[in-house]
Design a protein around this motif. Sequence first.
Motif, short mmCIF file in Angstrom:
data_model
loop_
_atom_site.label_atom_id
_atom_site.label_comp_id
_atom_site.label_asym_id
_atom_site.label_seq_id
_atom_site.Cartn_x
_atom_site.Cartn_y
_atom_site.Cartn_z
N ASP A 46 0.86 -1.02 -0.29
CA ASP A 46 0.73 -0.23 0.03
C ASP A 46 0.48 1.54 -0.27
N GLU A 47 2.36 1.02 0.81
CA GLU A 47 3.05 2.67 0.68
C GLU A 47 3.54 2.25 -0.73
N ARG A 48 4.15 1.74 -1.29
CA ARG A 48 4.59 1.85 -2.30
C ARG A 48 3.83 2.38 -3.23
N GLU A 49 2.11 2.09 -3.23
CA GLU A 49 1.32 2.30 -4.10
C GLU A 49 0.83 4.12 -4.46
N GLU A 50 0.74 4.61 -2.54
CA GLU A 50 0.89 5.33 -2.65
C GLU A 50 1.98 6.64 -2.56
N LEU A 51 3.19 6.45 -2.42
CA LEU A 51 4.16 7.24 -3.02
C LEU A 51 4.31 7.13 -4.74
N CYS A 52 3.74 6.39 -5.12
CA CYS A 52 3.29 6.21 -6.52
C CYS A 52 2.65 7.13 -7.24
N GLY A 53 1.33 7.20 -6.07
CA GLY A 53 0.25 8.51 -6.51
C GLY A 53 0.46 9.38 -6.43
N TYR A 54 1.69 9.51 -4.72
CA TYR A 54 2.09 11.15 -3.96
C TYR A 54 3.37 11.91 -6.07
N ILE A 55 4.24 10.59 -6.58
CA ILE A 55 5.00 11.62 -7.30
C ILE A 55 3.73 12.32 -8.12
N ASP A 56 3.27 10.92 -8.59
CA ASP A 56 2.29 11.40 -9.41
C ASP A 56 1.41 12.40 -9.74
N ARG A 57 0.80 12.53 -8.21
CA ARG A 57 -0.20 14.31 -8.10
C ARG A 57 1.12 14.95 -8.23
N SER A 58 1.42 15.30 -7.07
CA SER A 58 2.72 16.42 -6.70
C SER A 58 3.36 17.15 -8.44
N LEU A 59 3.67 16.02 -9.27
CA LEU A 59 3.78 16.79 -10.81
C LEU A 59 2.91 16.94 -11.67
N SER A 60 1.32 16.39 -11.70
CA SER A 60 0.31 17.26 -11.50
C SER A 60 0.29 18.52 -11.53
N GLU A 61 0.07 18.69 -9.62
CA GLU A 61 -0.41 19.39 -9.41
C GLU A 61 0.70 20.69 -9.61
N HIS A 62 2.03 20.63 -10.12
CA HIS A 62 3.24 21.67 -11.03
C HIS A 62 3.16 21.84 -12.28
N GLY A 63 1.55 21.42 -12.51
CA GLY A 63 1.67 21.28 -13.71
C GLY A 63 2.61 21.01 -14.81
N VAL A 64 2.51 19.26 -14.67
CA VAL A 64 3.26 18.38 -15.89
C VAL A 64 1.88 17.43 -16.02
N ASP A 65 1.40 17.26 -17.26
CA ASP A 65 0.81 16.49 -17.76
C ASP A 65 1.46 15.03 -17.86
N VAL A 66 1.55 14.93 -17.05
CA VAL A 66 2.03 13.47 -16.38
C VAL A 66 1.72 12.08 -17.61
N VAL A 67 -0.02 12.03 -18.14
CA VAL A 67 -0.40 11.03 -18.92
C VAL A 67 0.60 11.73 -20.71
N ALA A 68 0.26 12.91 -21.01
CA ALA A 68 1.01 13.17 -22.05
C ALA A 68 2.84 12.69 -21.55
N LEU A 69 3.45 12.76 -20.82
CA LEU A 69 4.42 12.99 -20.41
C LEU A 69 5.18 11.10 -20.72
N THR A 70 4.35 10.11 -19.83
CA THR A 70 4.81 8.68 -20.12
C THR A 70 4.20 8.34 -21.65
N ALA A 71 2.67 9.21 -21.68
CA ALA A 71 2.83 8.46 -23.82
C ALA A 71 4.10 9.05 -24.06
N ARG A 72 4.93 10.19 -23.96
CA ARG A 72 5.61 10.40 -24.92
C ARG A 72 7.06 9.94 -25.33
N HIS A 73 6.93 8.87 -23.99
CA HIS A 73 8.18 7.50 -23.67
C HIS A 73 7.62 6.25 -23.28
#
Length: 102
Positions: free
Chosen positions: A61-88
Amino acid sequence: MAGLYPEALLTAMDDVLDEFEGALPGLGAAGDETVLAVVERVVLALNAVNEAHEGSAFQTDEREELCGYIDRSLSEHGVDVVALTARHGLGRYRLTDKWRKW
């Protein structure tokens, strides 16, 4: 709880996450390489914390929360995570997989 979350683990996690949070401002305007470098640094630092605690610092559960935290933090700072990951060629929730050992 002290056995599950020893002070050394909590301190190490605070340090890692504080550094990550300090790198977030401005990432929304940064290029992919800069964003990925920030993700790589935080994941490698979390790997080191996990290794220092004999590979048992994080439960599933903590692993999933950490991954979610990284994703949310990037999104909150203007990173389009969906587009970023798709480009890669990655699924949205595979952003940390390249470096993650926990």
